[in-house]
Design an enzyme around this catalytic site. Structure first.
Site, PDB file in Angstrom:
ATOM      1  N   HIS A 409      38.612  42.072  43.263  1.00  0.00           N
ATOM      2  CA  HIS A 409      39.752  42.951  42.997  1.00  0.00           C
ATOM      3  C   HIS A 409      41.087  42.201  42.994  1.00  0.00           C
ATOM      4  O   HIS A 409      42.125  42.774  42.647  1.00  0.00           O
ATOM      5  CB  HIS A 409      39.802  44.079  44.028  1.00  0.00           C
ATOM      6  N   ASP A 413      40.889  44.666  37.912  1.00  0.00           N
ATOM      7  CA  ASP A 413      41.157  46.040  38.338  1.00  0.00           C
ATOM      8  C   ASP A 413      40.049  46.976  37.850  1.00  0.00           C
ATOM      9  O   ASP A 413      39.217  46.597  37.020  1.00  0.00           O
ATOM     10  CB  ASP A 413      42.516  46.501  37.814  1.00  0.00           C
TER      11      ASP A 413
END
Length: 437
Positions: A409, A413
């Site tokens: 992450h 995204d």
């Protein structure tokens, strides 16, 4: 002068080159001692590179005069590592070409993980956080090489100015077996401290980790503690693909002398999706994101020992189905026979783990560092599904599969990960059933 003396000559024995990208090797151990004689083809020593150990044979019969480097020392390719006395004056320049290779773990990692016979010299059970830790480029390079996170670096007492971490501090810490790797932090009375629960681990048969299992352990812990993992899931209807493969696998085998498994079909779809979403094919380097030029797909493959290794299909996006089948079958075969070369396990930019091979419906794989994501493909299972047709809904038997994508992450995204994963499923579902082999 005797016949023996006439036919013996002293030769320098150099560190052989064991792959196109290999610049150094770590001596695991010598199998021939100084002063000991050997025959042509006898293994003189074992040299380790990334994930691969190489047995270096003698180029001719003779005697080992002296060893220039010992076990665990890292030696550049081309450096003299021994002096040999050889019959007929045969030079050892071709030794590397005769090397047989066995899949093992990274030797640099094995040096860091103490086994049951190696006890750390440090007696501390807790550490103080080095709040002034300064990670220089040299310290960062060594830490990355040994899979030491910044969190663990902060546990090491620094002897430099203002408590800064020096190279000697880090190397001493490594040589002691990384005593603070799993230690608890010393905190102030007002702070929170994780309790020492002293779990009862029970009794039973003790199995010491082999070198590859230690490497896997370090690699997985490093990945899980370094990258914030998030996993996304989709379900794909593979009915058309399954039927096409069943109808064509025999013809494919007869025409190309290659088995047509699902793996090359999966790699083909993943490579197409990566071209659509190139940011998924990246790595993080500090505050920079490196978007890779090549699409090299790693395949998590089980070894006979039960360990896993990741052979790599290079430039997968440029290969047709025949070439993909050849590459995957060849790499899987070498993995099972412990014959993979170092270059065949390097350079992956994205990895696929087929957990369905073991009967799993789905999985949450750990990212193969330094990649940005990893795909797990579950078992292909027949299920009753509601299908929307022009003439109305109907219940049909379909071949369904779950796909799960774990992603870093810091780089990826949810929108990118979900779009990429859905695109893979679309390529699998919209398979061209009129495709010719």
């Amino acid at each position: 002068m005797s016949n023996k003396e006439r036919f013996l000559s002293t030769q320098e024995f150099k560190m052989p080159k064991m792959g196109e990208s290999i610049t150094e090797g770590t001596i695991i151990n010598w199998l021939v001692d100084e002063g000991q004689s050997f025959e042509e083809g006898d293994i003189l020593l074992e040299v380790a590179t990334d994930k691969v150990d190489n047995e270096v044979p003698a180029p001719a019969s003779g005697r080992l005069i002296s060893q220039k480097y010992g076990p665990k020392e890292v030696v550049p390719v081309g450096e003299v590592i021994a002096v040999l006395e050889l019959q007929d004056g045969v030079a050892p320049k071709k030794a590397a070409k005769k090397s047989s290779e066995v899949n093992k773990k990274d030797p640099k990692i094995s040096q860091l993980t103490p086994n049951s016979k190696q006890k750390s010299t440090a007696k501390q059970t807790a550490f103080k956080v080095n709040e002034n830790v300064f990670v220089s480029p040299l310290i960062d390079s060594i830490a990355r090489q040994h899979h030491i996170s910044y969190e663990e670096l902060a546990r090491i007492p620094g002897t430099g100015k203002d408590g800064r971490l020096r190279k000697t501090d880090l190397m001493n810490y490594i040589s002691e077996g990384r005593p603070y790797k799993f230690a608890q932090a010393v905190v102030t009375p007002s702070g929170f401290q994780v309790p020492d629960l002293k779990f009862d681990k029970g009794t039973g048969k003790i199995i010491e980790m082999d070198r590859m299992r230690q490497m896997i352990s370090d690699h997985m812990v490093f990945s899980a503690t370094t990258a914030p993992h998030v996993t996304a899931y989709v379900e794909a209807d593979l009915t058309e693909m399954v039927q096409w493969r069943n109808e064509n696998k025999v013809t494919f085998q007869n025409k190309y002398n290659q088995k047509l498994t699902f793996t090359p079909l999966f790699i083909e779809a993943v490579a197409k999706a990566i071209k659509d979403f190139p940011m998924i094919n990246s790595s993080l380097d500090g505050t920079n994101i490196i978007v890779k030029d090549e699409i090299n797909i790693g395949m998590a493959t089980a070894l006979p020992s039960g360990n896993l290794i990741v052979p790599v299909v290079k430039n997968a996006d440029t290969l047709n189905l025949k070439s993909l089948a050849e590459a995957t079958n060849d790499l899987v075969g070498k993995a099972r026979d412990n014959k993979l070369k170092g270059d065949e396990t390097k350079g992956s930019t994205f990895t696929i783990s087929n957990v369905g091979t073991f009967g799993s419906v789905m999985g949450t794989p750990i990212i193969n560092q330094p990649e940005a994501a990893i795909l797990a493909t579950g078992i292909i299972k027949k299920r009753a599904e509601v299908m929307e047709r022009a003439e109305g809904d109907s219940i049909e038997i379909r071949h369904m599969m779950y796909l799960s994508l774990s992603f870093d992450h810091r780089i990826v995204d949810g929108f990118l990960a979900g779009s990429f994963l859905r695109r893979i499923a679309d390529y699998l579902e919209n398979f061209d059933t009129k495709r010719k082999i």
